[in-house]
Scaffold this motif. Structure first.
Motif, PDB file in Angstrom:
ATOM      1  N   SER A  40       0.818  -1.220   0.000  1.00  0.00           N
ATOM      2  CA  SER A  40       0.000   0.000   0.000  1.00  0.00           C
ATOM      3  C   SER A  40       0.847   1.265   0.000  1.00  0.00           C
ATOM      4  N   PHE A  41       2.159   1.152  -0.084  1.00  0.00           N
ATOM      5  CA  PHE A  41       3.030   2.306   0.150  1.00  0.00           C
ATOM      6  C   PHE A  41       3.091   3.276  -1.021  1.00  0.00           C
ATOM      7  N   ALA A  42       3.413   2.798  -2.218  1.00  0.00           N
ATOM      8  CA  ALA A  42       3.614   3.705  -3.362  1.00  0.00           C
ATOM      9  C   ALA A  42       2.975   3.132  -4.609  1.00  0.00           C
ATOM     10  N   ASN A  43       1.738   2.674  -4.479  1.00  0.00           N
ATOM     11  CA  ASN A  43       1.067   2.051  -5.624  1.00  0.00           C
ATOM     12  C   ASN A  43       0.449   3.107  -6.543  1.00  0.00           C
ATOM     13  N   GLY A  44      -0.357   2.650  -7.491  1.00  0.00           N
ATOM     14  CA  GLY A  44      -0.865   3.549  -8.519  1.00  0.00           C
ATOM     15  C   GLY A  44      -1.874   4.567  -8.059  1.00  0.00           C
ATOM     16  N   GLY A  45      -2.496   4.358  -6.899  1.00  0.00           N
ATOM     17  CA  GLY A  45      -3.355   5.375  -6.324  1.00  0.00           C
ATOM     18  C   GLY A  45      -4.704   5.544  -6.976  1.00  0.00           C
ATOM     19  N   GLN A  46      -5.270   4.485  -7.545  1.00  0.00           N
ATOM     20  CA  GLN A  46      -6.585   4.603  -8.180  1.00  0.00           C
ATOM     21  C   GLN A  46      -7.653   3.840  -7.409  1.00  0.00           C
ATOM     22  N   ILE A  47      -8.833   4.422  -7.334  1.00  0.00           N
ATOM     23  CA  ILE A  47     -10.056   3.717  -6.946  1.00  0.00           C
ATOM     24  C   ILE A  47     -10.765   3.445  -8.263  1.00  0.00           C
ATOM     25  N   SER A  48     -10.481   2.288  -8.839  1.00  0.00           N
ATOM     26  CA  SER A  48     -10.778   2.049 -10.239  1.00  0.00           C
ATOM     27  C   SER A  48     -11.721   0.869 -10.419  1.00  0.00           C
ATOM     28  N   VAL A  49     -13.013   1.117 -10.256  1.00  0.00           N
ATOM     29  CA  VAL A  49     -14.007   0.071 -10.521  1.00  0.00           C
ATOM     30  C   VAL A  49     -13.941  -0.346 -11.987  1.00  0.00           C
ATOM     31  N   SER A  50     -13.600   0.589 -12.849  1.00  0.00           N
ATOM     32  CA  SER A  50     -13.551   0.323 -14.285  1.00  0.00           C
ATOM     33  C   SER A  50     -12.378  -0.561 -14.699  1.00  0.00           C
ATOM     34  N   HIS A  51     -11.429  -0.775 -13.797  1.00  0.00           N
ATOM     35  CA  HIS A  51     -10.269  -1.623 -14.111  1.00  0.00           C
ATOM     36  C   HIS A  51     -10.610  -3.067 -13.742  1.00  0.00           C
ATOM     37  N   ALA A  52     -11.690  -3.570 -14.313  1.00  0.00           N
ATOM     38  CA  ALA A  52     -12.260  -4.842 -13.855  1.00  0.00           C
ATOM     39  C   ALA A  52     -11.988  -6.014 -14.781  1.00  0.00           C
ATOM     40  N   GLU A  53     -11.374  -5.772 -15.939  1.00  0.00           N
ATOM     41  CA  GLU A  53     -11.053  -6.911 -16.801  1.00  0.00           C
ATOM     42  C   GLU A  53      -9.826  -7.608 -16.239  1.00  0.00           C
ATOM     43  N   PRO A  54      -9.932  -8.877 -15.867  1.00  0.00           N
ATOM     44  CA  PRO A  54      -8.796  -9.559 -15.240  1.00  0.00           C
ATOM     45  C   PRO A  54      -7.657  -9.793 -16.220  1.00  0.00           C
ATOM     46  N   TRP A  55      -6.466  -9.986 -15.676  1.00  0.00           N
ATOM     47  CA  TRP A  55      -5.329 -10.357 -16.520  1.00  0.00           C
ATOM     48  C   TRP A  55      -5.654 -11.630 -17.292  1.00  0.00           C
ATOM     49  N   ALA A  56      -6.306 -12.565 -16.622  1.00  0.00           N
ATOM     50  CA  ALA A  56      -6.677 -13.836 -17.265  1.00  0.00           C
ATOM     51  C   ALA A  56      -7.916 -13.612 -18.117  1.00  0.00           C
ATOM     52  N   ASN A  57      -7.728 -13.453 -19.406  1.00  0.00           N
ATOM     53  CA  ASN A  57      -8.821 -13.276 -20.346  1.00  0.00           C
ATOM     54  C   ASN A  57      -8.446 -13.976 -21.649  1.00  0.00           C
ATOM     55  N   PRO A  58      -9.346 -14.117 -22.591  1.00  0.00           N
ATOM     56  CA  PRO A  58      -9.040 -14.906 -23.787  1.00  0.00           C
ATOM     57  C   PRO A  58      -7.822 -14.448 -24.574  1.00  0.00           C
ATOM     58  N   SER A  59      -7.462 -13.176 -24.503  1.00  0.00           N
ATOM     59  CA  SER A  59      -6.301 -12.693 -25.257  1.00  0.00           C
ATOM     60  C   SER A  59      -4.985 -12.892 -24.518  1.00  0.00           C
ATOM     61  N   ALA A  60      -5.040 -13.269 -23.234  1.00  0.00           N
ATOM     62  CA  ALA A  60      -3.824 -13.299 -22.413  1.00  0.00           C
ATOM     63  C   ALA A  60      -2.812 -14.374 -22.804  1.00  0.00           C
ATOM     64  N   PRO A  61      -3.210 -15.638 -23.068  1.00  0.00           N
ATOM     65  CA  PRO A  61      -2.192 -16.671 -23.318  1.00  0.00           C
ATOM     66  C   PRO A  61      -1.212 -16.315 -24.436  1.00  0.00           C
ATOM     67  N   LEU A  62      -1.704 -15.809 -25.563  1.00  0.00           N
ATOM     68  CA  LEU A  62      -0.807 -15.462 -26.665  1.00  0.00           C
ATOM     69  C   LEU A  62       0.092 -14.286 -26.300  1.00  0.00           C
ATOM     70  N   LYS A  63      -0.461 -13.323 -25.549  1.00  0.00           N
ATOM     71  CA  LYS A  63       0.357 -12.191 -25.109  1.00  0.00           C
ATOM     72  C   LYS A  63       1.469 -12.649 -24.185  1.00  0.00           C
ATOM     73  N   VAL A  64       1.148 -13.523 -23.248  1.00  0.00           N
ATOM     74  CA  VAL A  64       2.155 -14.000 -22.300  1.00  0.00           C
ATOM     75  C   VAL A  64       3.270 -14.731 -23.042  1.00  0.00           C
ATOM     76  N   LEU A  65       2.904 -15.562 -24.016  1.00  0.00           N
ATOM     77  CA  LEU A  65       3.917 -16.270 -24.811  1.00  0.00           C
ATOM     78  C   LEU A  65       4.801 -15.282 -25.566  1.00  0.00           C
TER      79      LEU A  65
END
Length: 444
Positions: A40-65
Protein backbone atom coordinates in the motif's frame (compact mmCIF):
# COMPACT_ATOMS: atom_id res chain seq x y z
CA UNK A 1 -15.33 -10.79 20.52
CA UNK A 2 -11.58 -10.40 20.55
CA UNK A 3 -10.35 -10.31 16.96
CA UNK A 4 -6.77 -10.32 15.70
CA UNK A 5 -6.15 -8.91 12.22
CA UNK A 6 -2.90 -10.09 10.67
CA UNK A 7 -1.65 -7.36 8.36
CA UNK A 8 -1.77 -3.54 8.45
CA UNK A 9 -1.98 -2.78 4.75
CA UNK A 10 -5.00 -0.97 3.39
CA UNK A 11 -7.08 -4.19 3.43
CA UNK A 12 -6.14 -5.17 6.99
CA UNK A 13 -6.62 -1.61 8.22
CA UNK A 14 -10.10 -1.40 6.71
CA UNK A 15 -10.95 -4.79 8.23
CA UNK A 16 -9.85 -3.60 11.66
CA UNK A 17 -11.83 -0.37 11.41
CA UNK A 18 -15.10 -2.06 10.48
CA UNK A 19 -14.65 -4.85 13.03
CA UNK A 20 -14.26 -2.22 15.75
CA UNK A 21 -17.35 -0.41 14.46
CA UNK A 22 -19.33 -3.62 15.02
CA UNK A 23 -18.25 -3.68 18.64
CA UNK A 24 -15.27 -6.05 18.63
CA UNK A 25 -12.01 -5.70 20.55
CA UNK A 26 -9.49 -5.55 17.71
CA UNK A 27 -5.71 -5.94 17.60
CA UNK A 28 -3.71 -5.50 14.38
CA UNK A 29 -0.30 -7.15 13.98
CA UNK A 30 2.25 -6.20 11.33
CA UNK A 31 6.02 -6.39 10.95
CA UNK A 32 6.37 -2.83 9.65
CA UNK A 33 6.68 0.27 11.83
CA UNK A 34 3.62 2.00 10.35
CA UNK A 35 0.42 0.92 8.58
CA UNK A 36 0.44 0.79 4.79
CA UNK A 37 4.22 0.40 4.55
CA UNK A 38 4.41 -2.44 2.00
CA UNK A 39 2.15 -2.98 -1.03
CA UNK A 40 0.00 0.00 0.00
CA UNK A 41 3.03 2.31 0.15
CA UNK A 42 3.61 3.70 -3.36
CA UNK A 43 1.07 2.05 -5.62
CA UNK A 44 -0.86 3.55 -8.52
CA UNK A 45 -3.36 5.37 -6.32
CA UNK A 46 -6.58 4.60 -8.18
CA UNK A 47 -10.06 3.72 -6.95
CA UNK A 48 -10.78 2.05 -10.24
CA UNK A 49 -14.01 0.07 -10.52
CA UNK A 50 -13.55 0.32 -14.29
CA UNK A 51 -10.27 -1.62 -14.11
CA UNK A 52 -12.26 -4.84 -13.85
CA UNK A 53 -11.05 -6.91 -16.80
CA UNK A 54 -8.80 -9.56 -15.24
CA UNK A 55 -5.33 -10.36 -16.52
CA UNK A 56 -6.68 -13.84 -17.26
CA UNK A 57 -8.82 -13.28 -20.35
CA UNK A 58 -9.04 -14.91 -23.79
CA UNK A 59 -6.30 -12.69 -25.26
CA UNK A 60 -3.82 -13.30 -22.41
CA UNK A 61 -2.19 -16.67 -23.32
CA UNK A 62 -0.81 -15.46 -26.66
CA UNK A 63 0.36 -12.19 -25.11
CA UNK A 64 2.15 -14.00 -22.30
CA UNK A 65 3.92 -16.27 -24.81
CA UNK A 66 4.95 -13.26 -26.89
CA UNK A 67 6.25 -11.47 -23.80
CA UNK A 68 8.30 -14.39 -22.40
CA UNK A 69 11.90 -13.24 -22.05
CA UNK A 70 11.01 -9.64 -22.94
CA UNK A 71 12.47 -7.71 -20.03
CA UNK A 72 10.16 -4.72 -20.34
CA UNK A 73 6.96 -6.69 -21.02
CA UNK A 74 3.79 -5.44 -19.26
CA UNK A 75 3.18 -8.94 -17.83
CA UNK A 76 6.35 -10.99 -17.40
CA UNK A 77 6.55 -14.58 -16.23
CA UNK A 78 10.12 -15.30 -15.16
CA UNK A 79 9.94 -19.07 -15.28
CA UNK A 80 11.70 -20.65 -12.32
CA UNK A 81 11.92 -23.91 -10.41
CA UNK A 82 8.96 -22.94 -8.26
CA UNK A 83 6.05 -25.38 -8.07
CA UNK A 84 3.74 -22.70 -6.70
CA UNK A 85 4.46 -20.48 -9.71
CA UNK A 86 3.70 -23.29 -12.17
CA UNK A 87 0.49 -24.32 -10.40
CA UNK A 88 -0.61 -20.69 -10.31
CA UNK A 89 0.16 -20.38 -14.02
CA UNK A 90 -1.97 -23.43 -14.85
CA UNK A 91 -4.87 -22.00 -12.85
CA UNK A 92 -4.36 -18.69 -14.64
CA UNK A 93 -4.76 -20.42 -18.02
CA UNK A 94 -7.99 -22.07 -16.84
CA UNK A 95 -9.38 -18.62 -16.04
CA UNK A 96 -8.77 -17.38 -19.59
CA UNK A 97 -11.96 -18.77 -21.12
CA UNK A 98 -14.70 -16.31 -22.14
CA UNK A 99 -17.11 -17.76 -19.57
CA UNK A 100 -14.63 -17.50 -16.68
CA UNK A 101 -13.64 -13.99 -17.75
CA UNK A 102 -17.27 -12.83 -17.72
CA UNK A 103 -17.81 -14.43 -14.31
CA UNK A 104 -14.69 -12.81 -12.85
CA UNK A 105 -15.56 -9.37 -14.27
CA UNK A 106 -18.94 -9.67 -12.58
CA UNK A 107 -17.36 -10.40 -9.19
CA UNK A 108 -14.76 -7.65 -9.54
CA UNK A 109 -17.31 -4.99 -10.57
CA UNK A 110 -19.78 -5.89 -7.83
CA UNK A 111 -17.14 -5.67 -5.13
CA UNK A 112 -15.55 -2.56 -6.64
CA UNK A 113 -18.79 -0.59 -6.93
CA UNK A 114 -19.80 -1.46 -3.38
CA UNK A 115 -16.32 -0.68 -2.06
CA UNK A 116 -16.14 2.71 -3.76
CA UNK A 117 -19.47 3.65 -2.17
CA UNK A 118 -18.18 2.58 1.25
CA UNK A 119 -14.98 4.60 0.79
CA UNK A 120 -16.94 7.72 -0.12
CA UNK A 121 -19.13 7.20 2.93
CA UNK A 122 -16.04 6.86 5.13
CA UNK A 123 -14.46 9.97 3.68
CA UNK A 124 -17.57 11.97 4.45
CA UNK A 125 -18.00 10.58 7.97
CA UNK A 126 -14.36 10.87 9.06
CA UNK A 127 -13.29 13.89 7.02
CA UNK A 128 -10.40 11.92 5.50
CA UNK A 129 -7.93 13.84 3.34
CA UNK A 130 -5.45 11.92 1.19
CA UNK A 131 -4.76 14.01 -1.93
CA UNK A 132 -7.97 12.63 -3.39
CA UNK A 133 -9.20 13.60 -6.83
CA UNK A 134 -12.76 12.89 -7.93
CA UNK A 135 -12.27 13.65 -11.61
CA UNK A 136 -12.83 10.13 -12.88
CA UNK A 137 -10.46 7.75 -14.67
CA UNK A 138 -9.78 7.81 -18.40
CA UNK A 139 -8.62 4.57 -20.08
CA UNK A 140 -6.91 5.45 -23.36
CA UNK A 141 -5.74 3.20 -26.18
CA UNK A 142 -3.02 3.71 -28.76
CA UNK A 143 -3.74 0.32 -30.35
CA UNK A 144 -6.93 -0.16 -32.36
CA UNK A 145 -6.89 -3.88 -31.53
CA UNK A 146 -6.62 -3.19 -27.80
CA UNK A 147 -9.43 -0.64 -28.01
CA UNK A 148 -11.72 -3.02 -29.88
CA UNK A 149 -10.92 -5.75 -27.37
CA UNK A 150 -12.03 -3.48 -24.53
CA UNK A 151 -15.49 -2.81 -25.93
CA UNK A 152 -17.05 -6.13 -24.89
CA UNK A 153 -15.85 -5.99 -21.27
CA UNK A 154 -16.85 -2.33 -21.11
CA UNK A 155 -20.39 -3.20 -22.22
CA UNK A 156 -20.57 -5.91 -19.54
CA UNK A 157 -19.32 -3.51 -16.87
CA UNK A 158 -21.98 -0.97 -17.83
CA UNK A 159 -24.64 -3.66 -17.49
CA UNK A 160 -23.38 -4.32 -13.95
CA UNK A 161 -23.68 -0.67 -12.94
CA UNK A 162 -20.16 0.58 -13.68
CA UNK A 163 -20.74 3.62 -15.90
CA UNK A 164 -17.68 3.16 -18.12
CA UNK A 165 -18.48 5.27 -21.17
CA UNK A 166 -16.85 4.74 -24.57
CA UNK A 167 -15.52 8.08 -25.88
CA UNK A 168 -13.77 9.24 -29.04
CA UNK A 169 -10.16 10.34 -29.22
CA UNK A 170 -11.31 13.96 -29.47
CA UNK A 171 -13.47 13.57 -26.38
CA UNK A 172 -10.53 11.98 -24.52
CA UNK A 173 -8.44 15.08 -25.26
CA UNK A 174 -11.29 17.31 -24.07
CA UNK A 175 -11.40 15.37 -20.79
CA UNK A 176 -7.61 15.46 -20.42
CA UNK A 177 -5.99 18.24 -22.51
CA UNK A 178 -2.49 16.96 -21.70
CA UNK A 179 -3.16 14.17 -24.21
CA UNK A 180 -3.42 16.67 -27.07
CA UNK A 181 0.18 16.17 -28.33
CA UNK A 182 -0.57 12.48 -28.94
CA UNK A 183 -4.08 12.94 -30.38
CA UNK A 184 -3.06 11.32 -33.68
CA UNK A 185 -1.97 8.15 -31.84
CA UNK A 186 -5.23 7.67 -29.91
CA UNK A 187 -7.47 4.87 -31.16
CA UNK A 188 -10.18 5.60 -28.59
CA UNK A 189 -10.87 5.72 -24.88
CA UNK A 190 -13.33 4.99 -22.11
CA UNK A 191 -14.18 7.28 -19.22
CA UNK A 192 -15.62 6.44 -15.82
CA UNK A 193 -16.59 9.67 -14.09
CA UNK A 194 -17.32 8.03 -10.72
CA UNK A 195 -13.82 6.56 -10.32
CA UNK A 196 -11.24 8.39 -8.20
CA UNK A 197 -7.57 8.63 -7.33
CA UNK A 198 -5.41 9.62 -4.39
CA UNK A 199 -2.57 8.60 -2.11
CA UNK A 200 -3.32 5.06 -0.89
CA UNK A 201 -0.58 5.15 1.74
CA UNK A 202 -1.88 8.39 3.22
CA UNK A 203 -5.43 7.02 3.15
CA UNK A 204 -4.30 3.90 5.03
CA UNK A 205 -2.50 5.90 7.70
CA UNK A 206 -5.46 8.27 8.14
CA UNK A 207 -7.90 5.37 8.46
CA UNK A 208 -5.53 3.65 10.91
CA UNK A 209 -5.44 6.82 12.99
CA UNK A 210 -9.24 6.90 13.07
CA UNK A 211 -9.33 3.22 14.01
CA UNK A 212 -6.83 3.75 16.81
CA UNK A 213 -8.83 6.68 18.19
CA UNK A 214 -11.87 4.38 18.17
CA UNK A 215 -10.02 1.75 20.22
CA UNK A 216 -8.17 -0.53 17.79
CA UNK A 217 -4.82 -1.68 19.20
CA UNK A 218 -1.80 -1.72 16.88
CA UNK A 219 1.15 -4.08 17.42
CA UNK A 220 3.64 -2.80 14.86
CA UNK A 221 7.14 -4.21 14.44
CA UNK A 222 5.88 -7.72 15.26
CA UNK A 223 6.58 -10.68 12.96
CA UNK A 224 3.81 -13.26 12.64
CA UNK A 225 5.55 -16.64 12.57
CA UNK A 226 2.73 -19.20 12.75
CA UNK A 227 -0.93 -19.94 13.32
CA UNK A 228 -1.55 -22.93 15.58
CA UNK A 229 -4.75 -24.96 15.61
CA UNK A 230 -6.26 -27.37 18.10
CA UNK A 231 -9.51 -29.26 17.74
CA UNK A 232 -10.10 -28.00 14.21
CA UNK A 233 -9.84 -24.29 15.06
CA UNK A 234 -7.14 -21.71 15.60
CA UNK A 235 -5.87 -21.76 19.17
CA UNK A 236 -3.31 -18.97 19.00
CA UNK A 237 -1.03 -16.92 16.78
CA UNK A 238 2.70 -17.01 17.35
CA UNK A 239 4.69 -13.80 16.91
CA UNK A 240 8.12 -12.37 17.48
CA UNK A 241 7.25 -9.17 19.30
CA UNK A 242 8.65 -5.64 19.24
CA UNK A 243 11.47 -6.68 21.57
CA UNK A 244 12.40 -9.73 19.51
CA UNK A 245 10.81 -12.17 21.98
CA UNK A 246 8.47 -15.08 21.29
CA UNK A 247 4.84 -14.41 22.21
CA UNK A 248 1.52 -16.24 21.89
CA UNK A 249 -1.67 -14.27 21.33
CA UNK A 250 -5.19 -15.67 21.58
CA UNK A 251 -8.49 -14.34 20.26
CA UNK A 252 -11.97 -15.46 19.32
CA UNK A 253 -11.36 -14.85 15.60
CA UNK A 254 -8.39 -14.26 13.31
CA UNK A 255 -8.44 -12.38 9.98
CA UNK A 256 -5.58 -13.20 7.61
CA UNK A 257 -4.73 -10.10 5.55
CA UNK A 258 -1.03 -10.54 4.88
CA UNK A 259 -1.21 -10.16 1.13
CA UNK A 260 1.34 -12.24 -0.76
CA UNK A 261 2.53 -13.81 2.49
CA UNK A 262 -0.88 -15.21 3.41
CA UNK A 263 -0.23 -18.64 1.79
CA UNK A 264 2.82 -19.20 4.00
CA UNK A 265 0.71 -19.08 7.15
CA UNK A 266 -2.24 -20.96 5.69
CA UNK A 267 -0.38 -23.91 4.15
CA UNK A 268 0.71 -25.52 7.47
CA UNK A 269 -3.00 -25.58 8.35
CA UNK A 270 -3.76 -27.60 5.22
CA UNK A 271 -5.12 -24.60 3.30
CA UNK A 272 -3.48 -23.81 -0.04
CA UNK A 273 -4.35 -20.31 -1.12
CA UNK A 274 -4.09 -19.65 -4.89
CA UNK A 275 -2.05 -16.47 -4.37
CA UNK A 276 1.27 -15.64 -5.99
CA UNK A 277 3.24 -12.38 -5.72
CA UNK A 278 3.03 -10.18 -8.83
CA UNK A 279 5.73 -7.57 -8.47
CA UNK A 280 4.56 -4.17 -9.58
CA UNK A 281 6.64 -1.05 -10.14
CA UNK A 282 5.98 2.61 -9.58
CA UNK A 283 7.82 5.79 -10.48
CA UNK A 284 7.18 9.07 -8.69
CA UNK A 285 8.26 12.11 -10.70
CA UNK A 286 8.27 15.80 -9.70
CA UNK A 287 6.17 17.89 -12.07
CA UNK A 288 8.38 20.22 -14.14
CA UNK A 289 5.75 21.72 -16.46
CA UNK A 290 2.27 21.79 -14.87
CA UNK A 291 0.65 22.67 -18.20
CA UNK A 292 2.04 19.53 -19.86
CA UNK A 293 1.18 17.21 -16.97
CA UNK A 294 -2.16 15.41 -16.73
CA UNK A 295 -4.79 16.26 -14.12
CA UNK A 296 -7.24 13.37 -14.62
CA UNK A 297 -6.14 9.92 -13.49
CA UNK A 298 -5.31 7.76 -16.52
CA UNK A 299 -4.91 4.12 -17.49
CA UNK A 300 -2.72 3.12 -20.43
CA UNK A 301 -4.16 -0.34 -21.08
CA UNK A 302 -1.68 -1.34 -23.77
CA UNK A 303 1.29 -0.82 -21.44
CA UNK A 304 -0.59 -1.78 -18.25
CA UNK A 305 0.25 1.52 -16.55
CA UNK A 306 -1.83 3.85 -14.40
CA UNK A 307 -1.19 7.56 -13.84
CA UNK A 308 -2.16 9.64 -10.81
CA UNK A 309 -1.31 13.20 -9.80
CA UNK A 310 -0.72 14.46 -6.25
CA UNK A 311 -0.65 18.14 -5.40
CA UNK A 312 -0.78 19.64 -1.92
CA UNK A 313 0.65 22.53 0.07
CA UNK A 314 2.29 20.46 2.77
CA UNK A 315 1.71 20.41 6.52
CA UNK A 316 4.31 22.06 8.81
CA UNK A 317 2.71 20.40 11.85
CA UNK A 318 3.53 16.92 10.59
CA UNK A 319 6.57 17.78 8.47
CA UNK A 320 4.79 16.63 5.32
CA UNK A 321 6.46 18.56 2.48
CA UNK A 322 4.71 20.39 -0.31
CA UNK A 323 4.80 18.49 -3.58
CA UNK A 324 3.42 18.34 -7.07
CA UNK A 325 4.19 14.91 -8.47
CA UNK A 326 3.14 12.36 -11.04
CA UNK A 327 2.80 8.75 -9.88
CA UNK A 328 3.04 6.15 -12.65
CA UNK A 329 2.64 2.51 -11.69
CA UNK A 330 1.91 -0.86 -13.16
CA UNK A 331 3.32 -3.85 -15.04
CA UNK A 332 3.52 -7.25 -13.35
CA UNK A 333 6.48 -9.55 -12.88
CA UNK A 334 5.91 -13.07 -11.53
CA UNK A 335 9.28 -14.01 -10.11
CA UNK A 336 8.92 -15.07 -6.49
CA UNK A 337 9.24 -12.80 -3.49
CA UNK A 338 12.22 -10.66 -4.45
CA UNK A 339 11.63 -6.93 -4.67
CA UNK A 340 14.77 -6.02 -6.59
CA UNK A 341 14.23 -3.25 -9.11
CA UNK A 342 14.85 -4.02 -12.78
CA UNK A 343 16.60 -1.05 -14.37
CA UNK A 344 15.13 -2.03 -17.74
CA UNK A 345 11.56 -2.07 -16.45
CA UNK A 346 12.00 1.21 -14.58
CA UNK A 347 13.44 2.84 -17.68
CA UNK A 348 10.54 1.54 -19.78
CA UNK A 349 8.03 3.31 -17.52
CA UNK A 350 9.92 6.61 -17.67
CA UNK A 351 10.27 6.26 -21.44
CA UNK A 352 6.50 5.85 -21.78
CA UNK A 353 5.92 8.94 -19.63
CA UNK A 354 8.19 10.96 -21.89
CA UNK A 355 6.42 9.63 -24.99
CA UNK A 356 3.00 10.61 -23.67
CA UNK A 357 3.81 13.83 -21.79
CA UNK A 358 7.13 15.20 -23.10
CA UNK A 359 8.74 17.68 -20.72
CA UNK A 360 6.03 17.33 -18.05
CA UNK A 361 8.19 15.59 -15.45
CA UNK A 362 11.68 15.99 -14.03
CA UNK A 363 12.85 12.49 -14.92
CA UNK A 364 16.28 13.10 -13.37
CA UNK A 365 14.56 13.15 -9.94
CA UNK A 366 12.57 9.93 -10.45
CA UNK A 367 11.97 7.77 -7.39
CA UNK A 368 11.46 4.06 -8.03
CA UNK A 369 9.61 1.51 -5.93
CA UNK A 370 8.37 -2.06 -6.19
CA UNK A 371 5.70 -3.95 -4.27
CA UNK A 372 4.36 -7.49 -4.25
CA UNK A 373 0.70 -7.62 -5.22
CA UNK A 374 -1.11 -10.72 -3.88
CA UNK A 375 -2.54 -12.02 -7.15
CA UNK A 376 -5.07 -14.80 -7.58
CA UNK A 377 -5.33 -16.42 -11.04
CA UNK A 378 -8.80 -14.92 -11.51
CA UNK A 379 -8.04 -11.49 -9.97
CA UNK A 380 -10.96 -12.18 -7.59
CA UNK A 381 -9.88 -11.78 -3.94
CA UNK A 382 -10.44 -14.35 -1.19
CA UNK A 383 -12.86 -12.97 1.40
CA UNK A 384 -14.71 -15.10 3.94
CA UNK A 385 -14.44 -18.21 6.08
CA UNK A 386 -12.00 -21.09 5.94
CA UNK A 387 -12.62 -24.69 6.95
CA UNK A 388 -10.43 -24.06 10.02
CA UNK A 389 -12.53 -22.64 12.82
CA UNK A 390 -11.99 -18.99 13.83
CA UNK A 391 -9.85 -18.30 10.75
CA UNK A 392 -11.11 -15.83 8.14
CA UNK A 393 -9.57 -14.51 4.92
CA UNK A 394 -9.36 -11.03 3.45
CA UNK A 395 -6.50 -11.32 1.00
CA UNK A 396 -5.55 -11.86 -2.64
CA UNK A 397 -6.66 -8.46 -3.96
CA UNK A 398 -3.93 -8.18 -6.61
CA UNK A 399 -3.81 -4.81 -8.35
CA UNK A 400 -7.11 -3.65 -6.82
CA UNK A 401 -6.25 -3.63 -3.13
CA UNK A 402 -7.27 -0.04 -2.48
CA UNK A 403 -10.23 -0.21 -4.86
CA UNK A 404 -11.65 -3.20 -2.97
CA UNK A 405 -10.36 -2.52 0.55
CA UNK A 406 -13.31 -0.71 2.12
CA UNK A 407 -15.92 -3.09 0.73
CA UNK A 408 -13.81 -6.09 1.68
CA UNK A 409 -13.24 -4.71 5.15
CA UNK A 410 -16.90 -4.08 5.84
CA UNK A 411 -17.84 -7.48 4.40
CA UNK A 412 -15.37 -9.51 6.44
CA UNK A 413 -16.39 -7.61 9.57
CA UNK A 414 -19.99 -8.66 8.98
CA UNK A 415 -19.02 -12.27 8.24
CA UNK A 416 -16.91 -12.51 11.41
CA UNK A 417 -19.88 -11.06 13.33
CA UNK A 418 -22.26 -13.69 11.97
CA UNK A 419 -24.05 -11.18 9.74
CA UNK A 420 -24.78 -11.54 6.04
CA UNK A 421 -22.61 -9.44 3.70
CA UNK A 422 -24.35 -6.58 1.94
CA UNK A 423 -23.45 -7.62 -1.61
CA UNK A 424 -23.77 -10.56 -3.94
CA UNK A 425 -20.20 -11.88 -4.26
CA UNK A 426 -18.41 -15.23 -4.33
CA UNK A 427 -17.26 -15.16 -0.71
CA UNK A 428 -15.10 -18.08 0.35
CA UNK A 429 -16.64 -20.73 2.56
CA UNK A 430 -20.15 -19.46 1.85
CA UNK A 431 -22.80 -20.13 -0.77
CA UNK A 432 -23.13 -17.42 -3.39
CA UNK A 433 -26.22 -15.45 -2.34
CA UNK A 434 -27.80 -15.41 -5.78
CA UNK A 435 -26.91 -18.79 -7.25
CA UNK A 436 -25.70 -21.01 -4.41
CA UNK A 437 -22.43 -21.41 -6.33
CA UNK A 438 -19.33 -19.47 -7.20
CA UNK A 439 -17.35 -19.82 -3.99
CA UNK A 440 -13.60 -19.54 -4.40
CA UNK A 441 -11.78 -22.85 -4.53
CA UNK A 442 -9.13 -23.42 -1.86
CA UNK A 443 -6.97 -26.52 -2.15
CA UNK A 444 -6.76 -28.62 1.00
Amino acid sequence: MRVIVLGAGVVGTASAYFLQQLGHEVTVIDRQATPGAETSFANGGQISVSHAEPWANPSAPLKVLRWLGQEDAPLLFRLRADLRQWLWGLQFLRECTPARTRHNIEQIVRLGTYSRDVLQELRSQLGLQYDQRTQGILHFYTSAREFEGALGPTEQMCGLGCARQVVSADEAVRIEPALAPMRAQLAGATFTAEDESGDANLFTRELARAAQEAGVRWRMGCHVTALHQAGGEIDHVEITNEEGRYERLQADAYVLSLGSYSPMLAQPLGIRLPIYPAKGYSVTLPVRDPEAAYQVSLTDDEYKLVFSRYTHAGDPATGRPARDVMRVAGTAELNGYGRELSAVRCAAIVRRVEQLFPGAADTAQAQYWSGLRPATPSNVPLIGRTRVGRLFLNTGHGTLGWTHACGSGRSIARIVSGLAPELDFAFTGMAHPATGAGRAQLST
